[in-house]
Design a protein around this motif. Structure first.
Motif, mmCIF file in Angstrom:
data_model
loop_
_atom_site.group_PDB
_atom_site.id
_atom_site.type_symbol
_atom_site.label_atom_id
_atom_site.label_comp_id
_atom_site.label_asym_id
_atom_site.label_seq_id
_atom_site.Cartn_x
_atom_site.Cartn_y
_atom_site.Cartn_z
ATOM 1 N N LEU A 165 12.591 35.741 -15.350
ATOM 2 C CA LEU A 165 11.777 34.658 -15.938
ATOM 3 C C LEU A 165 12.564 33.927 -17.032
ATOM 4 N N LEU A 166 13.287 34.705 -17.826
ATOM 5 C CA LEU A 166 14.072 34.101 -18.908
ATOM 6 C C LEU A 166 15.249 33.304 -18.340
ATOM 7 N N ASP B 50 15.211 31.753 -15.469
ATOM 8 C CA ASP B 50 14.593 30.508 -14.970
ATOM 9 C C ASP B 50 14.342 29.541 -16.118
ATOM 10 N N TYR B 51 13.864 30.107 -17.216
ATOM 11 C CA TYR B 51 13.597 29.285 -18.401
ATOM 12 C C TYR B 51 14.875 28.597 -18.862
ATOM 13 N N LYS C 236 15.961 25.772 -16.656
ATOM 14 C CA LYS C 236 15.201 24.529 -16.906
ATOM 15 C C LYS C 236 15.698 23.825 -18.156
ATOM 16 N N VAL C 237 16.005 24.602 -19.193
ATOM 17 C CA VAL C 237 16.530 23.995 -20.430
ATOM 18 C C VAL C 237 17.890 23.351 -20.146
ATOM 19 N N LEU D 131 16.619 34.636 -26.920
ATOM 20 C CA LEU D 131 15.613 35.118 -25.968
ATOM 21 C C LEU D 131 15.806 36.602 -25.676
ATOM 22 N N MET E 274 9.077 33.521 -24.050
ATOM 23 C CA MET E 274 9.120 32.106 -23.643
ATOM 24 C C MET E 274 8.026 31.309 -24.343
ATOM 25 N N ARG E 275 6.848 31.903 -24.485
ATOM 26 C CA ARG E 275 5.730 31.212 -25.137
ATOM 27 C C ARG E 275 6.107 30.867 -26.583
ATOM 28 N N ALA F 272 7.914 24.932 -24.545
ATOM 29 C CA ALA F 272 8.207 24.408 -23.204
ATOM 30 C C ALA F 272 9.690 24.069 -23.084
ATOM 31 N N PRO F 273 10.341 24.472 -21.972
ATOM 32 C CA PRO F 273 11.784 24.217 -21.833
ATOM 33 C C PRO F 273 12.115 22.728 -21.826
ATOM 34 N N GLU F 274 11.208 21.904 -21.290
ATOM 35 C CA GLU F 274 11.479 20.460 -21.235
ATOM 36 C C GLU F 274 11.543 19.884 -22.656
#
Lengths: 113, 220
Positions: free
Chosen positions: B4-5, B7-8, B11-12, B35, B57-58, B62-64
């Motif tokens: 998950l990290l 993937d995060y 996206k970043v 992270l 992640m929270r 948000a990565p965007e």
């Protein structure tokens, strides 16, 4: 009661934390949380853009330090200009807090007719 | 690291394409380390792996949004550098524009003072063209190469100063020596100044674009 930390206050808090000694991003976030007794919630991702701006302004300098265990870590320290700026911004925040306290005190005493 | 990290971070990273490669890698390296620490702290509190990753992640956001903020911070630094470049370009260009006329005008004066303006040799006209057009173009090109950010603005200032100074010095030269003016000289002088300005700005723009293309190639 948890509050979101105001974005404009973050650089001053980063400088204040680093005034106590060099530290890396994760530790800075934890220190802000500890100092606020977990009341102020910092969106940890916003820490890094703020660190970048402080680096560009020449107030902090980041250096990658190898660790005995684990990956290298980027540690930030105040520059000479950063030390002066930290004192200045800390005083500004304190003055602002005093002013708000005074204003709220006056509102409390000024009862409508 | 937890998927998950990863993937995060992917996206970043996708939002950081505007950064030079070295800076992009450094940002991602730092975020990965943060992270990882957050995940380890959450696991130490007894959370499952998935929960620890989700909470990390929270807390990051948000990565965007993070990607946009990081790029914005870097661009702020580039804008400041661009502003310094603009003043550097403007000051250098204006200095050159005043320095060169002071050095070269006496030579032109010395070689033409004994001539009637209506009877200048062809080399004199060529020299005047080179002087009035060539120097501003050279200033523009140098401005674009040395200071690619906003070079055209600094050059436009320099060209205005250069043209104004050259026109004034030529007027003074003519009036003091009582030379007969060549026919349509006023029109010719105005056209030359306009051409000098336009060509100088074009030279600055072309050279600054060429420098920017080089920088983009280094970023890829």
């Amino acid at each position: 009661m948890r509050r979101e930390l105001a974005k404009g206050d973050l650089p001053a808090l980063i400088l204040a934390v680093l005034a106590a000694g060099p530290n890396h991003g994760y530790a800075i976030a934890r220190e802000v949380e500890r100092l606020s007794e977990s009341v102020l919630h910092l969106r940890e991702g916003s820490l890094y853009p703020a660190l970048r701006v402080l680096e560009q302004d020449g107030l902090i300098v980041g250096t990658w330090k190898p660790q005995i265990k684990g990956a290298d870590r980027k540690v930030y320290a105040l520059t000479e200009a950063g030390t002066k700026e930290a004192q200045k911004r800390t005083q500004e925040l304190k003055d602002y807090a005093t002013l708000i306290h005074t204003m709220l005190g006056r509102i409390g005493h000024a009862q409508p007719a | 690291m937890h998927s998950l990290l990863e993937d995060y971070l992917t996206k970043v990273t996708a939002r950081l394409t505007a950064l030079p490669l070295a800076h992009r890698d450094e940002e991602v390296r730092e975020l990965r380390e943060h992270l990882r620490n957050a995940f380890a702290a959450n696991r130490a509190q007894g959370q499952t792996e998935d929960a620890a990753a989700l909470y990390a992640m929270r807390d990051f956001g948000a990565p965007e949004i993070l990607g946009v903020e990081v790029v914005s911070a870097w661009r702020r630094g580039e804008r400041r550098e661009g502003l310094r470049s603009f003043w550097g370009a403007a000051v250098s260009a204006v200095m050159l524009s005043f320095l060169l006329p002071h050095l070269i005008n006496p030579l032109i004066y010395a070689s033409l003072q004994h001539l009637n303006a209506g009877h200048w040799p062809s080399w004199a006209y060529v020299m005047v063209w080179i002087w009035f057009i060539g120097v501003p173009v050279l200033v523009g090109a140098m401005s674009g190469l040395a200071f690619p950010k906003r070079a055209a603005i600094g050059t436009a200032l320099a060209v205005t100063a250069c043209s104004g100074y050259s026109l004034i010095s030529l007027n003074l030269f003519v009036s003091h020596r009582h030379l007969v003016m060549a026919p349509n000289f006023m029109v010719l002088r105005t056209l030359m100044s306009g051409a000098a300005c336009a060509l100088s700005i074009f030279a600055a723009w072309a050279c600054s674009r060429w420098r920017e293309r080089d920088r983009r190639r280094l970023r890829a």
